[in-house]
Design an enzyme around this catalytic site. Sequence first.
Site, mmCIF file in Angstrom:
data_model
loop_
_atom_site.group_PDB
_atom_site.id
_atom_site.type_symbol
_atom_site.label_atom_id
_atom_site.label_comp_id
_atom_site.label_asym_id
_atom_site.label_seq_id
_atom_site.Cartn_x
_atom_site.Cartn_y
_atom_site.Cartn_z
ATOM 1 N N GLU A 144 0.709 -1.140 0.405
ATOM 2 C CA GLU A 144 -0.700 0.183 0.015
ATOM 3 C C GLU A 144 1.191 0.861 -0.141
ATOM 4 O OE1 GLU A 144 -1.249 2.707 0.621
ATOM 5 O OE2 GLU A 144 -2.539 2.252 2.192
ATOM 6 N N GLU A 153 4.062 7.940 -4.493
ATOM 7 C CA GLU A 153 4.959 8.085 -2.854
ATOM 8 C C GLU A 153 5.777 7.429 -3.764
ATOM 9 O OE1 GLU A 153 2.859 6.625 -0.146
ATOM 10 O OE2 GLU A 153 1.834 9.520 0.832
HETATM 11 N N1 SAH Z 1 0.951 -1.438 5.131
HETATM 12 C C1 SAH Z 1 0.285 -0.246 6.323
HETATM 13 C C2 SAH Z 1 0.988 1.239 5.913
HETATM 14 C C3 SAH Z 1 0.681 2.044 4.774
HETATM 15 S S1 SAH Z 1 1.668 3.200 4.603
HETATM 16 C C4 SAH Z 1 -1.013 0.215 5.852
HETATM 17 O O1 SAH Z 1 -1.752 -0.015 5.329
HETATM 18 O O2 SAH Z 1 -1.445 0.358 6.903
HETATM 19 C C5 SAH Z 1 2.867 3.070 3.671
HETATM 20 C C6 SAH Z 1 4.636 2.553 4.021
HETATM 21 O O3 SAH Z 1 5.029 2.689 3.126
HETATM 22 C C7 SAH Z 1 4.949 4.031 5.349
HETATM 23 O O4 SAH Z 1 4.779 2.830 6.385
HETATM 24 C C8 SAH Z 1 6.385 3.765 5.062
HETATM 25 O O5 SAH Z 1 7.317 4.207 5.288
HETATM 26 C C9 SAH Z 1 6.393 2.543 3.637
HETATM 27 N N2 SAH Z 1 7.526 2.843 2.694
HETATM 28 C C10 SAH Z 1 6.975 3.494 1.587
HETATM 29 N N3 SAH Z 1 7.975 3.321 0.720
HETATM 30 C C11 SAH Z 1 8.892 1.901 0.695
HETATM 31 C C12 SAH Z 1 9.937 0.899 0.271
HETATM 32 N N4 SAH Z 1 10.057 0.643 -1.068
HETATM 33 N N5 SAH Z 1 10.836 -0.155 1.329
HETATM 34 C C13 SAH Z 1 10.219 0.042 2.979
HETATM 35 N N6 SAH Z 1 9.262 0.775 2.840
HETATM 36 C C14 SAH Z 1 8.600 1.705 2.303
#
Ligand code: SAH
Length: 685
Positions: A144, A153
């Site tokens: 996500e 993002e």
């Molecule tokens: N999966 C959770 C949070 C989603 S928010 C849910 O659905 O509730 C997205 C998260 O991904 C954030 O905490 C951000 O720090 C992390 N993130 C984004 N890109 C990333 C990457 N390439 N590798 C590791 N973490 C990542």
Amino acid sequence: MKTFCGRANPTTGAMEWLEEDENYDYHQEIARSRYADMLHDKDRNVKYYQGIRAAVSRVKERGEKAIVLDIGTGTGLLSMMAASAGADFCYAIEVFKPMANAAVKIVEKNGFSDKIKVINKHSTEVTVGPDGDMQCRANILVTELFDTELIGEGALPTYEHAHKYLVQEGCEAVPHRATVYVQLVESKRMWSWNKLFPVHVEAEDGEKIIVSPSEMENCPGVPSVCDIQLNQMPSSDFTILSDVVTMFSVDFSKPVRSASTYYRVQLEPVKSGKAQIVLSWWDIDMDPSGMINCTMAPYWVKSTSAFQWRDHWMQCVYFLPNEEPVLQGEKVYLTACRDEYSVWYKLQKARGEEENKADVCVESPVCRCQAHLLWNRPRFGELNDQNRTRQYIESLMKVLKTDSVCLCISDGSLLPVLAHYLGAKQVQYFFLVAFFFLKFFKANHLEDKIKIIEARPELLTSSHLEDKKISVLVGEPFFTTSLLPWHNLYFWYARTAVTSHLTSNVTVLPQSASLHMMIVEFQDLWRIRSPCGICEGFDVQTMDDMIKNSLNFRESKEAEPHPLWEYPCKSLSDPREVLTFDFRKTVPQHCLSTEGSVNLSRKGKSHGAVLWMEYHLAADIPISTGLIQISNEKGNCEWNPHCKQAVYFFSSVIESETLSDLPSAVTYAINFNTKTGEIAMDFQL
Ligand code: SAH
């Protein structure tokens, strides 16, 4: 450990060195994060869970072990869903350390430590192999990583890398696919966020029109996405020119390419008009069949039953580089160009395919005129607000005389031009970003009429003013460094700094400001700061505690800025003026404080207090940057559409179903520290 951070105080303008705990940024990030909002997004959570269950079943049906890669695990939620759905093992990747730590705790508390390995790395750093972070490649990819623009993002490069190095060929992906939709509209309101309209001034010697430099007319603006709660835009504020069409889609179960590319669709306008804006949103299909769909479609496109409020995913407004007249039924081509992180649009009249291809935009929009770097979109909207301009004109007419020597202190303001046309003999303009304004003055043949002073107010000398004293000091006030409404009180500090250059009977416009406060119940915004507890059966209280801890990180809680026209609320108390600031006098040495109580006159949940500023331009001409009116008996509020208001969320919500069980009042104490420019507040329910 403490570190010193230097910054210009937004209210007082003073350079100050703050001793910050090294964790300050972490806490800010968590306190203001969207995690709570995501956990409250029931529609999203339910559909992810359905999609994950279906993906795990498909893999199991093939007789394979289900190995999940969850990129950006946050609280660990999606990995816990996968483990509950029967996945054999999950690799939960999270780059943000405090979140990775939280995920470890949450996973443990929910009893999944043996099934989920949290890895605190960026996914592109993750290694696979016997000694690696992952034993083997995964066959289910869950993420996500989307923002309102879908790709902002970094979802595309992350997927591209994951398919190359971290997952098996033919893996299942949840979501399976994302689709981006567009609709062409005409909207004076939205167009006013990106272009400066001519300003009409009725001067004594006839009507004057303030125009923008030609560079501005053709400037594509800035590439940053304009994301808004489009559901708060009334249908009367735009005209639909085309049907909704699919612009592009991405299949996440196949290798993804992040390199820049473009997509083109043919549109047949359903109405003639001026094409100005592309509205856009996306949906995700959690499974290949498309049966589990989560959509951001706005109210006029989807049924109300599909409605879920959320703030972490909204809708996008894209500005075409120029407005294009279109005719009903006469086809046009819309091109979406994208790089790794952003999307932009271009509209062309239907022509030969070859000719069009050669003309495809590859460069992302860059502001050439500088106005878009100086004014953000709400500020454009504010400058284009004719009613507001009229009020300034009316006030200036009241205070300006033919021999007025006028000084303006406000960022990127048109007031000096108005003052000149309305007859001020001499207009001086304090301004730091002078370059654009020179062009602006030239376009209006004013370069010799208005003098730009490039100095900070405290460094103003008589020679800047050609030894004249200022008889009229004006400001909107507006400063680009302002985040909270009272930061624009910088005008008062600047006014104080230039006091020795003012005549003894100087007129100051606005003559005063006041801070107003009201207790409200939010329709939805409360979710972003409200604990979640249990999310789809998983205990995420650790996250709630973490957010609470970060919110309380500074002894006094802080108010936060929100544009409330996007976030409906109803007033539970009457609006109350709580502090006044007299710009005719200098900033006093002592603090300004007030205490009192406001009666709760409507039933509802007291989620917090909203605070905003009002400026009294001249006697009887007030301008509110907050409440415009309470529009009906239910207490629904109408807010200034160009400004952010300050919201102070109460730590506990009081709820009353009937008027009789209402606590009758909320007491408050508000203190404006004139030395630091900070406002501290406390509310007791
Ligand atoms: N999966 C959770 C949070 C989603 S928010 C849910 O659905 O509730 C997205 C998260 O991904 C954030 O905490 C951000 O720090 C992390 N993130 C984004 N890109 C990333 C990457 N390439 N590798 C590791 N973490 C990542």
